[in-house]
Design a protein around this motif. Structure first.
Motif, PDB file in Angstrom:
ATOM      1  N   ARG A 198       0.831  -1.198   0.000  1.00 56.02           N
ATOM      2  CA  ARG A 198       0.000   0.000   0.000  1.00 56.02           C
ATOM      3  C   ARG A 198       0.870   1.254   0.000  1.00 56.02           C
ATOM      4  O   ARG A 198       1.011   1.922  -1.002  1.00 56.02           O
ATOM      5  CB  ARG A 198      -0.962  -0.016   1.204  1.00 56.02           C
ATOM      6  N   ASP A 199       1.532   1.547   1.102  1.00 57.89           N
ATOM      7  CA  ASP A 199       2.369   2.743   1.176  1.00 57.89           C
ATOM      8  C   ASP A 199       3.615   2.582   0.308  1.00 57.89           C
ATOM      9  O   ASP A 199       4.071   3.526  -0.338  1.00 57.89           O
ATOM     10  CB  ASP A 199       2.759   3.034   2.619  1.00 57.89           C
ATOM     11  N   GLY A 200       4.173   1.383   0.290  1.00 56.35           N
ATOM     12  CA  GLY A 200       5.358   1.142  -0.537  1.00 56.35           C
ATOM     13  C   GLY A 200       5.073   1.337  -2.009  1.00 56.35           C
ATOM     14  O   GLY A 200       5.917   1.821  -2.767  1.00 56.35           O
ATOM     15  N   GLU A 201       3.855   0.976  -2.425  1.00 53.77           N
ATOM     16  CA  GLU A 201       3.483   1.113  -3.828  1.00 53.77           C
ATOM     17  C   GLU A 201       3.328   2.579  -4.230  1.00 53.77           C
ATOM     18  O   GLU A 201       3.262   2.901  -5.413  1.00 53.77           O
ATOM     19  CB  GLU A 201       2.183   0.356  -4.108  1.00 53.77           C
ATOM     20  N   GLN A 202       3.281   3.469  -3.232  1.00 49.36           N
ATOM     21  CA  GLN A 202       3.175   4.892  -3.533  1.00 49.36           C
ATOM     22  C   GLN A 202       4.521   5.503  -3.950  1.00 49.36           C
ATOM     23  O   GLN A 202       4.575   6.690  -4.289  1.00 49.36           O
ATOM     24  CB  GLN A 202       2.618   5.645  -2.323  1.00 49.36           C
ATOM     25  N   SER A 203       5.598   4.692  -3.944  1.00 54.18           N
ATOM     26  CA  SER A 203       6.852   5.173  -4.523  1.00 54.18           C
ATOM     27  C   SER A 203       6.597   5.485  -5.988  1.00 54.18           C
ATOM     28  O   SER A 203       5.926   4.720  -6.675  1.00 54.18           O
ATOM     29  CB  SER A 203       7.935   4.090  -4.428  1.00 54.18           C
ATOM     30  N   PRO A 204       7.106   6.610  -6.495  1.00 48.62           N
ATOM     31  CA  PRO A 204       6.845   6.975  -7.890  1.00 48.62           C
ATOM     32  C   PRO A 204       7.177   5.840  -8.862  1.00 48.62           C
ATOM     33  O   PRO A 204       8.305   5.355  -8.889  1.00 48.62           O
ATOM     34  CB  PRO A 204       7.766   8.176  -8.113  1.00 48.62           C
ATOM     35  N   GLY A 205       6.169   5.397  -9.609  1.00 44.36           N
ATOM     36  CA  GLY A 205       6.376   4.369 -10.622  1.00 44.36           C
ATOM     37  C   GLY A 205       6.407   2.950 -10.118  1.00 44.36           C
ATOM     38  O   GLY A 205       6.640   2.017 -10.884  1.00 44.36           O
ATOM     39  N   GLY A 239      -3.609  -3.013   0.486  1.00 48.52           N
ATOM     40  CA  GLY A 239      -3.891  -1.925  -0.440  1.00 48.52           C
ATOM     41  C   GLY A 239      -4.964  -0.994   0.067  1.00 48.52           C
ATOM     42  O   GLY A 239      -5.393  -1.068   1.226  1.00 48.52           O
ATOM     43  N   PHE A 240      -5.406  -0.139  -0.826  1.00 49.94           N
ATOM     44  CA  PHE A 240      -6.430   0.861  -0.535  1.00 49.94           C
ATOM     45  C   PHE A 240      -7.588   0.584  -1.495  1.00 49.94           C
ATOM     46  O   PHE A 240      -7.651   1.124  -2.601  1.00 49.94           O
ATOM     47  CB  PHE A 240      -5.821   2.250  -0.774  1.00 49.94           C
ATOM     48  N   PRO A 241      -8.520  -0.293  -1.137  1.00 51.22           N
ATOM     49  CA  PRO A 241      -9.546  -0.782  -2.061  1.00 51.22           C
ATOM     50  C   PRO A 241     -10.342   0.300  -2.771  1.00 51.22           C
ATOM     51  O   PRO A 241     -10.775   0.110  -3.915  1.00 51.22           O
ATOM     52  CB  PRO A 241     -10.438  -1.648  -1.168  1.00 51.22           C
ATOM     53  N   ALA A 246      -6.974  -6.708  -6.270  1.00 54.99           N
ATOM     54  CA  ALA A 246      -5.741  -7.258  -5.703  1.00 54.99           C
ATOM     55  C   ALA A 246      -5.910  -7.568  -4.219  1.00 54.99           C
ATOM     56  O   ALA A 246      -5.516  -8.633  -3.741  1.00 54.99           O
ATOM     57  CB  ALA A 246      -4.585  -6.283  -5.916  1.00 54.99           C
ATOM     58  N   VAL A 247      -6.495  -6.628  -3.474  1.00 53.74           N
ATOM     59  CA  VAL A 247      -6.713  -6.840  -2.039  1.00 53.74           C
ATOM     60  C   VAL A 247      -7.635  -8.030  -1.814  1.00 53.74           C
ATOM     61  O   VAL A 247      -7.400  -8.869  -0.935  1.00 53.74           O
ATOM     62  CB  VAL A 247      -7.311  -5.571  -1.384  1.00 53.74           C
ATOM     63  N   SER A 248      -8.673  -8.134  -2.631  1.00 49.66           N
ATOM     64  CA  SER A 248      -9.627  -9.229  -2.501  1.00 49.66           C
ATOM     65  C   SER A 248      -8.964 -10.581  -2.725  1.00 49.66           C
ATOM     66  O   SER A 248      -9.185 -11.539  -1.961  1.00 49.66           O
ATOM     67  CB  SER A 248     -10.773  -9.028  -3.503  1.00 49.66           C
ATOM     68  N   GLU A 249      -8.142 -10.677  -3.768  1.00 45.49           N
ATOM     69  CA  GLU A 249      -7.466 -11.946  -4.068  1.00 45.49           C
ATOM     70  C   GLU A 249      -6.479 -12.326  -2.966  1.00 45.49           C
ATOM     71  O   GLU A 249      -6.366 -13.491  -2.583  1.00 45.49           O
ATOM     72  CB  GLU A 249      -6.741 -11.842  -5.416  1.00 45.49           C
ATOM     73  N   ILE A 250      -5.755 -11.338  -2.461  1.00 47.97           N
ATOM     74  CA  ILE A 250      -4.794 -11.592  -1.379  1.00 47.97           C
ATOM     75  C   ILE A 250      -5.529 -12.048  -0.120  1.00 47.97           C
ATOM     76  O   ILE A 250      -5.094 -12.980   0.569  1.00 47.97           O
ATOM     77  CB  ILE A 250      -3.954 -10.333  -1.104  1.00 47.97           C
ATOM     78  N   ALA A 270      -5.189  -6.296   6.006  1.00 48.72           N
ATOM     79  CA  ALA A 270      -5.814  -5.002   6.268  1.00 48.72           C
ATOM     80  C   ALA A 270      -6.105  -4.264   4.968  1.00 48.72           C
ATOM     81  O   ALA A 270      -5.331  -4.338   4.010  1.00 48.72           O
ATOM     82  CB  ALA A 270      -4.903  -4.143   7.151  1.00 48.72           C
ATOM     83  N   GLY A 271      -7.229  -3.557   4.957  1.00 47.28           N
ATOM     84  CA  GLY A 271      -7.570  -2.677   3.851  1.00 47.28           C
ATOM     85  C   GLY A 271      -7.697  -1.264   4.385  1.00 47.28           C
ATOM     86  O   GLY A 271      -8.346  -1.037   5.412  1.00 47.28           O
ATOM     87  N   LEU A 272      -7.074  -0.298   3.708  1.00 50.07           N
ATOM     88  CA  LEU A 272      -7.097   1.087   4.167  1.00 50.07           C
ATOM     89  C   LEU A 272      -8.379   1.779   3.712  1.00 50.07           C
ATOM     90  O   LEU A 272      -8.883   1.517   2.616  1.00 50.07           O
ATOM     91  CB  LEU A 272      -5.886   1.843   3.619  1.00 50.07           C
ATOM     92  N   ALA A 273      -8.895   2.672   4.547  1.00 48.32           N
ATOM     93  CA  ALA A 273     -10.117   3.411   4.217  1.00 48.32           C
ATOM     94  C   ALA A 273     -10.083   4.773   4.890  1.00 48.32           C
ATOM     95  O   ALA A 273      -9.704   4.882   6.060  1.00 48.32           O
ATOM     96  CB  ALA A 273     -11.352   2.642   4.680  1.00 48.32           C
ATOM     97  N   ARG A 274     -10.476   5.806   4.140  1.00 51.82           N
ATOM     98  CA  ARG A 274     -10.662   7.097   4.776  1.00 51.82           C
ATOM     99  C   ARG A 274     -11.866   7.014   5.718  1.00 51.82           C
ATOM    100  O   ARG A 274     -12.638   6.047   5.672  1.00 51.82           O
ATOM    101  CB  ARG A 274     -10.883   8.168   3.705  1.00 51.82           C
TER     102      ARG A 274
END
Length: 521
Positions: free
Chosen positions: A22-29, A55-57, A66-70, A80-84
């Motif tokens: 989730r946060d790691g995937e926010q690295s540019p690209g 991830g952030f569903p 992706a989150v669902s499959e994992i 865990a799934g992130l949510a505002r």
């Protein structure tokens, strides 16, 4: 009671919450497709992380999938799934994780005055109410709820305690104090954690977590300080990847606690012998190379060049090594494979490296292995990891390389002839350039109608020797989207073409799976 038995009995457990996906995937690209995320998720469960933020569903349909499959795949690790802090995000998160063996909803809202005034445009009372309502609603879906106070380290301490207390009262079982912008220093952060622990009356009913960013290079130091002050969950990423300067590094926190247990009597559930293979897998998938002098997992972490160091190492390794490389799964006695090695030897070695391949996947990699073994005498671990990435980890791609021929030299104008498969249809063409790689890129761009700008081009060798595979990493940008591309091959021009095509494929993935704008921890 024996001394070491007494020490073990007094040891406390620190939960490791990994947010690489989730946060790691926010690295540019660093965006990953579902197949790549699944590979990493399975590896993280093998590594022994307690909670995996998959991830952030609500961000995109691709992230939800992706989150669902994992969630369906993992059996021991909490997902865990992130949510505002709103009903829509929480519904999306629950929809993705509800089939997990142990699901967790992770909801958040900012609590610092600067975020309230300029971003949320909400009062403290409004934010408090939003936090409570979000936690209550999440708790109606699952009894495993985490609440995070975004930009917590820059929040008013008493207000933070008030929000945490209300969140716990509403049903949060974990409350997280993030250093969202990496502003804190260790002494200050330790005092803040102690203050929260002391001044939140119902803190004993929940676990206090910390989530630190590395903008000042202090993420690991702040996390360790927080653990010493009473935090019992550390939010981390492998290799410390993440947006801006990255997150707290999993391997640094775990090995600091493991190595300095005399001062910090804490245990984690991490199987440290899988740290190195996890680090390599993440690097291969994201295309983000680990700097050579990176603590614990860098190429130079256990290298000793100075004569006085080498002399000491020969007499006693502990003179200059505070931990054994084998502890993180880095063996000095690597098994070297060659062209006479069979499928079983390859399968066994790949399994030891952390890759549990299916029969079909092994067939694909074995074929590539034999081709590579004909080109170089010894096939090293790094070569095998590259083969797995090239042959297995990538899902169906829009573009793939079928043929490349380059003409270059001191007396000719560089030219490249390329044949690509585009959605299963072969196209070919030729073009000139300033050099062999430039001409190959010009031809590929012409065939794909690519408008991407090349921001970075990096070449390195996977192993030593003149027959080493070359590894190329590129960063591309198109219409605000950025993607990393990676390719490897004994021929550096071919590796460069593969990296460029991989980057174009990642851009296509990003175009097809747009991410909604959102606030992030």
């Amino acid at each position: 009671m024996h001394a070491n038995q007494r020490s073990k009995a007094m040891t406390e457990r620190v939960k490791i919450f990994d947010t690489t996906l989730r946060d790691g995937e926010q690295s540019p690209g660093a965006s990953m497709n579902t197949n790549e995320k699944m590979r990493l998720a399975v590896q993280f469960e093998k590594l022994g992380v307690d909670i995996l933020e998959a991830g952030f569903p609500a961000a995109s349909e691709g992230d939800f999938q992706a989150v669902s499959e994992i969630a369906k795949r993992l059996k021991r690790t909490e997902v865990a799934g992130l949510a505002r802090a709103n009903k829509s995000d929480i519904d999306q998160a629950w929809g993705a994780i509800q089939h997990a063996a142990t699901p967790r909803i992770h909801t958040f809202i900012a609590t610092s005055d600067i975020h309230l005034d300029y971003k949320l445009k909400m009062s403290r009372k409004e934010v408090l109410n939003a936090a409570v309502e979000a936690v209550k609603y999440a708790r109606s879906l699952t009894d495993n709820v985490e609440f995070s106070a975004e930009d917590g380290s820059r929040s008013d301490r008493d207000y933070l305690c008030k929000v945490f207390g209300a969140a716990i009262e509403a049903g949060a079982t974990t409350v997280n104090l993030p250093d969202t912008v990496g502003y804190a220093i260790p002494q200050e952060f330790e005092e803040m954690v102690k203050y929260v622990m002391t001044n939140t009356p119902n803190m004993h009913k929940a676990t206090l977590s910390v989530h630190c960013h590395n903008d000042l290079g202090l993420a690991t130091a702040n996390t360790i300080a927080a653990i010493n002050a009473g935090a019992r969950q550390a939010e981390v990423t492998i290799n410390g990847i993440g947006e801006r300067a990255g997150n707290t590094s999993l391997e640094e926190v775990v090995m600091a606690l493991h190595t300095r247990r005399n001062l910090m009597p804490f245990d984690t559930g991490i199987q440290t012998e899988h740290i190195y293979s996890t680090s390599r897998l993440a690097s291969m998938i994201t295309g983000i190379m680990v700097q050579p002098n990176k603590a614990v997992v860098g190429a130079n972490a256990f290298a000793h060049e100075a004569g006085i160091h080498q002399d000491g190492m020969l007499k006693n390794p502990m003179t200059y090594e505070i931990m054994k490389p084998e502890t993180i799964g880095l063996s000095r006695n690597q098994l070297v494979l060659g062209k006479h090695s069979g499928r079983h030897a390859l399968y066994t070695h790949l399994k030891n490296l952390g890759y549990d391949l299916s029969e079909e996947e092994l067939k694909t990699v074995f074929k590539q292995f034999k081709t590579l073994a004909d080109k170089k005498k010894h096939v090293m671990d790094e070569d095998l990891e590259a083969l797995v990435t090239e042959g297995v980890l990538r899902s169906a791609e829009v573009f793939s390389l079928e043929y490349l021929h380059v003409t270059c030299g001191t007396t000719v104008l560089p030219m490249a002839s390329v044949r690509l498969s585009i959605n299963g249809r072969s196209v070919q063409g030729a073009n000139y350039g300033n050099g062999p790689i430039d001409s190959a890129y010009n031809t590929i761009a012409q065939l794909t109608d690519a408008k991407a700008e090349l921001l970075r081009f990096t070449v390195s060798a996977l192993t030593g020797g003149t027959d080493a595979q070359g590894e190329v990493t590129v960063r591309l940008r198109e219409n605000g989207l950025m993607a990393l591309g990676r390719g490897s091959d004994p021929d550096i021009i071919t590796a460069s073409a593969k990296a460029y095509i991989n980057g174009l494929n990642r851009l296509e993935y990003l175009k097809a799976h747009p991410v909604k704008a959102s606030q992030m921890l």
